[in-house]
Design a protein around this motif. Structure first.
Motif, PDB file in Angstrom:
ATOM      1  N   ASP A  56      71.290  62.120  13.297  1.00  0.00           N
ATOM      2  CA  ASP A  56      71.356  63.585  13.238  1.00  0.00           C
ATOM      3  C   ASP A  56      72.641  64.052  12.570  1.00  0.00           C
ATOM      4  O   ASP A  56      73.729  63.601  12.936  1.00  0.00           O
ATOM      5  CB  ASP A  56      71.303  64.158  14.664  1.00  0.00           C
ATOM      6  CG  ASP A  56      69.879  64.433  15.082  1.00  0.00           C
ATOM      7  OD1 ASP A  56      69.033  64.559  14.173  1.00  0.00           O
ATOM      8  OD2 ASP A  56      69.619  64.510  16.294  1.00  0.00           O
ATOM      9  N   GLY A  57      72.531  64.927  11.602  1.00  0.00           N
ATOM     10  CA  GLY A  57      73.702  65.452  10.923  1.00  0.00           C
ATOM     11  C   GLY A  57      74.344  64.454   9.991  1.00  0.00           C
ATOM     12  O   GLY A  57      75.372  64.733   9.392  1.00  0.00           O
ATOM     13  N   GLY A  58      73.740  63.275   9.862  1.00  0.00           N
ATOM     14  CA  GLY A  58      74.300  62.251   8.985  1.00  0.00           C
ATOM     15  C   GLY A  58      73.977  62.534   7.535  1.00  0.00           C
ATOM     16  O   GLY A  58      73.103  63.334   7.223  1.00  0.00           O
ATOM     17  N   SER A  59      74.727  61.844   6.670  1.00  0.00           N
ATOM     18  CA  SER A  59      74.494  62.024   5.248  1.00  0.00           C
ATOM     19  C   SER A  59      74.160  60.664   4.645  1.00  0.00           C
ATOM     20  O   SER A  59      74.296  59.633   5.305  1.00  0.00           O
ATOM     21  CB  SER A  59      75.742  62.624   4.615  1.00  0.00           C
ATOM     22  OG  SER A  59      75.779  62.319   3.255  1.00  0.00           O
ATOM     23  N   ALA A  60      73.704  60.663   3.387  1.00  0.00           N
ATOM     24  CA  ALA A  60      73.392  59.395   2.733  1.00  0.00           C
ATOM     25  C   ALA A  60      74.622  58.496   2.745  1.00  0.00           C
ATOM     26  O   ALA A  60      75.739  58.987   2.604  1.00  0.00           O
ATOM     27  CB  ALA A  60      72.943  59.654   1.303  1.00  0.00           C
ATOM     28  N   PRO A  61      74.453  57.184   2.945  1.00  0.00           N
ATOM     29  CA  PRO A  61      75.609  56.305   3.128  1.00  0.00           C
ATOM     30  C   PRO A  61      76.369  56.034   1.834  1.00  0.00           C
ATOM     31  O   PRO A  61      76.397  54.918   1.331  1.00  0.00           O
ATOM     32  CB  PRO A  61      74.991  55.023   3.690  1.00  0.00           C
ATOM     33  CG  PRO A  61      73.591  55.045   3.236  1.00  0.00           C
ATOM     34  CD  PRO A  61      73.192  56.471   3.100  1.00  0.00           C
ATOM     35  N   ILE A  62      76.986  57.070   1.290  1.00  0.00           N
ATOM     36  CA  ILE A  62      77.851  56.918   0.123  1.00  0.00           C
ATOM     37  C   ILE A  62      79.207  57.494   0.501  1.00  0.00           C
ATOM     38  O   ILE A  62      79.303  58.659   0.896  1.00  0.00           O
ATOM     39  CB  ILE A  62      77.268  57.653  -1.099  1.00  0.00           C
ATOM     40  CG1 ILE A  62      75.937  57.016  -1.474  1.00  0.00           C
ATOM     41  CG2 ILE A  62      78.227  57.600  -2.262  1.00  0.00           C
ATOM     42  CD1 ILE A  62      75.171  57.750  -2.521  1.00  0.00           C
TER      43      ILE A  62
ATOM     44  N   ALA B  29      58.634  58.207  -1.210  1.00  0.00           N
ATOM     45  CA  ALA B  29      59.977  58.310  -1.780  1.00  0.00           C
ATOM     46  C   ALA B  29      60.627  59.630  -1.375  1.00  0.00           C
ATOM     47  O   ALA B  29      61.813  59.672  -1.009  1.00  0.00           O
ATOM     48  CB  ALA B  29      59.911  58.187  -3.300  1.00  0.00           C
ATOM     49  N   VAL B  30      59.848  60.719  -1.416  1.00  0.00           N
ATOM     50  CA  VAL B  30      60.378  62.023  -0.999  1.00  0.00           C
ATOM     51  C   VAL B  30      60.832  61.962   0.457  1.00  0.00           C
ATOM     52  O   VAL B  30      61.918  62.429   0.825  1.00  0.00           O
ATOM     53  CB  VAL B  30      59.314  63.122  -1.181  1.00  0.00           C
ATOM     54  CG1 VAL B  30      59.787  64.427  -0.576  1.00  0.00           C
ATOM     55  CG2 VAL B  30      58.994  63.299  -2.641  1.00  0.00           C
ATOM     56  N   LEU B  31      60.000  61.316   1.279  1.00  0.00           N
ATOM     57  CA  LEU B  31      60.313  61.187   2.694  1.00  0.00           C
ATOM     58  C   LEU B  31      61.613  60.407   2.885  1.00  0.00           C
ATOM     59  O   LEU B  31      62.440  60.746   3.746  1.00  0.00           O
ATOM     60  CB  LEU B  31      59.155  60.464   3.379  1.00  0.00           C
ATOM     61  CG  LEU B  31      58.841  60.800   4.820  1.00  0.00           C
ATOM     62  CD1 LEU B  31      58.628  62.286   4.952  1.00  0.00           C
ATOM     63  CD2 LEU B  31      57.608  60.059   5.267  1.00  0.00           C
ATOM     64  N   ALA B  37      67.824  58.044   2.738  1.00  0.00           N
ATOM     65  CA  ALA B  37      67.819  56.729   2.101  1.00  0.00           C
ATOM     66  C   ALA B  37      67.581  56.880   0.601  1.00  0.00           C
ATOM     67  O   ALA B  37      66.501  56.603   0.104  1.00  0.00           O
ATOM     68  CB  ALA B  37      66.756  55.850   2.724  1.00  0.00           C
ATOM     69  N   VAL B  38      68.607  57.336  -0.120  1.00  0.00           N
ATOM     70  CA  VAL B  38      68.404  57.648  -1.540  1.00  0.00           C
ATOM     71  C   VAL B  38      68.112  56.402  -2.363  1.00  0.00           C
ATOM     72  O   VAL B  38      67.278  56.419  -3.264  1.00  0.00           O
ATOM     73  CB  VAL B  38      69.595  58.417  -2.116  1.00  0.00           C
ATOM     74  CG1 VAL B  38      69.541  59.857  -1.701  1.00  0.00           C
ATOM     75  CG2 VAL B  38      70.905  57.800  -1.684  1.00  0.00           C
ATOM     76  N   ASP B  39      68.824  55.294  -2.041  1.00  0.00           N
ATOM     77  CA  ASP B  39      68.602  54.069  -2.821  1.00  0.00           C
ATOM     78  C   ASP B  39      67.167  53.583  -2.668  1.00  0.00           C
ATOM     79  O   ASP B  39      66.509  53.212  -3.633  1.00  0.00           O
ATOM     80  CB  ASP B  39      69.539  52.969  -2.344  1.00  0.00           C
ATOM     81  CG  ASP B  39      70.970  53.430  -2.305  1.00  0.00           C
ATOM     82  OD1 ASP B  39      71.697  53.088  -3.226  1.00  0.00           O
ATOM     83  OD2 ASP B  39      71.341  54.152  -1.359  1.00  0.00           O
ATOM     84  N   VAL B  40      66.706  53.611  -1.404  1.00  0.00           N
ATOM     85  CA  VAL B  40      65.344  53.172  -1.142  1.00  0.00           C
ATOM     86  C   VAL B  40      64.363  54.087  -1.875  1.00  0.00           C
ATOM     87  O   VAL B  40      63.365  53.633  -2.418  1.00  0.00           O
ATOM     88  CB  VAL B  40      65.068  53.173   0.365  1.00  0.00           C
ATOM     89  CG1 VAL B  40      63.699  52.626   0.647  1.00  0.00           C
ATOM     90  CG2 VAL B  40      66.106  52.368   1.088  1.00  0.00           C
ATOM     91  N   ILE B 126      77.617  52.379   0.225  1.00  0.00           N
ATOM     92  CA  ILE B 126      77.637  51.321   1.245  1.00  0.00           C
ATOM     93  C   ILE B 126      76.450  50.378   1.074  1.00  0.00           C
ATOM     94  O   ILE B 126      76.567  49.169   1.249  1.00  0.00           O
ATOM     95  CB  ILE B 126      77.625  51.948   2.649  1.00  0.00           C
ATOM     96  CG1 ILE B 126      78.816  52.889   2.813  1.00  0.00           C
ATOM     97  CG2 ILE B 126      77.672  50.886   3.718  1.00  0.00           C
ATOM     98  CD1 ILE B 126      78.796  53.695   4.083  1.00  0.00           C
ATOM     99  N   VAL B 127      75.309  50.956   0.711  1.00  0.00           N
ATOM    100  CA  VAL B 127      74.114  50.120   0.554  1.00  0.00           C
ATOM    101  C   VAL B 127      74.361  49.042  -0.503  1.00  0.00           C
ATOM    102  O   VAL B 127      74.000  47.877  -0.317  1.00  0.00           O
ATOM    103  CB  VAL B 127      72.898  50.990   0.180  1.00  0.00           C
ATOM    104  CG1 VAL B 127      71.702  50.129  -0.133  1.00  0.00           C
ATOM    105  CG2 VAL B 127      72.558  51.937   1.308  1.00  0.00           C
ATOM    106  N   THR B 128      75.026  49.429  -1.597  1.00  0.00           N
ATOM    107  CA  THR B 128      75.313  48.453  -2.644  1.00  0.00           C
ATOM    108  C   THR B 128      76.178  47.326  -2.113  1.00  0.00           C
ATOM    109  O   THR B 128      75.891  46.145  -2.343  1.00  0.00           O
ATOM    110  CB  THR B 128      76.045  49.126  -3.817  1.00  0.00           C
ATOM    111  OG1 THR B 128      75.303  50.268  -4.199  1.00  0.00           O
ATOM    112  CG2 THR B 128      76.191  48.187  -4.972  1.00  0.00           C
TER     113      THR B 128
END
Lengths: 127, 179
Positions: A56-62, B29-31, B37-40, B126-128
């Motif tokens: 919750d409230g998290g962002s993409a892991p970058i 992908a939209v989900l 999970a942008v990379d996924v 981080i995923v990378t």
């Protein structure tokens, strides 16, 4: 009832999709359609994993200075691997379908079984 | 998304089914983007929606694109599927809720990746860094799987047989393959 379990809705969506894929795999006779069913099942599992990684409230892991909470990157990594492996297995399955079509002339499960039975019968009568 | 999945059940035109499975992947992908999970998401859009659709279209070109008529509803499998679904839903009842910060998934190695990967590995994504460094062997294994699959595909359909039109297996052919 729904209020209590609202947080589980993501799992239920994944399960519903999974079951649609499962039904296609076991109930439909066409081999290409079966493979599509496997794909549906697979994507449902991916959705399940990714939804577990959400915070919750998290962002993409970058990494960035301005962000305090990240979603869990671990499921993302696992699913990245799984997607690529999934396509590899799909390719293998499709190759098998092409090969089956080449020697049987059909991609319907029922017709293949009939042809096999006929071949077995021929063998029995000949010997 | 569920609608595309269900309509794939009823359609008999395999071309439409394959196209719908591409659309289904794009929805997924939209989900993924919604769930961070942008990379996924872009892997799914490129590989799931792109490459596998192309592979399936190739298969349809080599085989047939119409499905034979079949029974409308198969009750045995339907019951099996509903029972399995009910059991799985029962199993989710004590799962952590969506977005729960204290879920067990988030308590083990993930915090370490998030805190240290910037210093230890470098890339801001981080995923990378997890994919290429902490879990590099996973990725190596994945490459091995893809390589094996490629060899398998080549072995199955790579070379055309001399007799172009293989007949359905006669008793003789079956006997040969058995021996």
């Amino acid at each position: 009832m729904f209020e209590i379990h609202a947080g589980l809705f993501n799992y239920w969506v994944a399960i519903a999709l999974m079951m649609v894929g499962f039904y296609i795999v076991i109930a439909q006779g066409n081999l290409v359609k079966k493979i599509v069913g496997i794909n549906i099942f697979q994507v449902a599992v991916f959705v399940f994993y990714i939804s577990m990684g959400k915070v919750d409230g998290g962002s993409a892991p970058i990494l960035d200075e301005s962000i305090k909470v990240y979603s869990n990157p671990l499921p993302h990594v696992l699913i990245l691997t799984a997607i690529v492996v999934g396509v590899a297995t799909t390719a293998l399955a499709l190759a098998l379908v092409v090969r089956i079509n080449r020697s049987y002339g059909t991609i319907e499960e029922r017709e293949i079984i009939t042809i096999n039975h006929k071949a077995d019968h021929d063998e029995d009568t000949r010997s | 998304m569920a609608a595309t999945a269900v309509s794939m059940l009823w359609l008999r035109d395999l071309f439409a089914v394959v196209m719908l499975s591409g659309i289904y992947s794009l929805f997924a992908a939209v989900l993924y983007v919604v769930m961070d999970a942008v990379d996924v998401a872009f892997t799914e859009a490129a590989v799931g929606a792109g490459i596998s659709t192309v592979l399936m279209l190739g298969t349809l070109a080599l085989t047939k694109s119409k499905e034979k008529a079949h029974k409308k509803v198969a009750y045995g499998p339907l019951v099996l599927v509903l029972v399995t679904g009910a059991i799985l839903i029962y199993g989710t009842l004590d799962m952590p809720r969506y977005g729960d910060v204290n879920a067990p998934v988030h308590s083990h190695v993930a915090p370490r990746y998030i805190e240290k990967s910037g210093d230890e590995v470098g890339p801001p994504n981080i995923v990378t860094s997890v994919l290429a460094s902490y879990r590099g062997y996973d990725t190596l294994g994945e490459t091995a799987v893809v390589f094996t699959a490629a060899i398998g595909v080549l072995a199955i359909i790579g070379r055309r047989r001399k007799n172009k039109k293989d007949e359905p297996p006669t008793a003789k052919a079956k006997g040969e393959s058995a021996s």
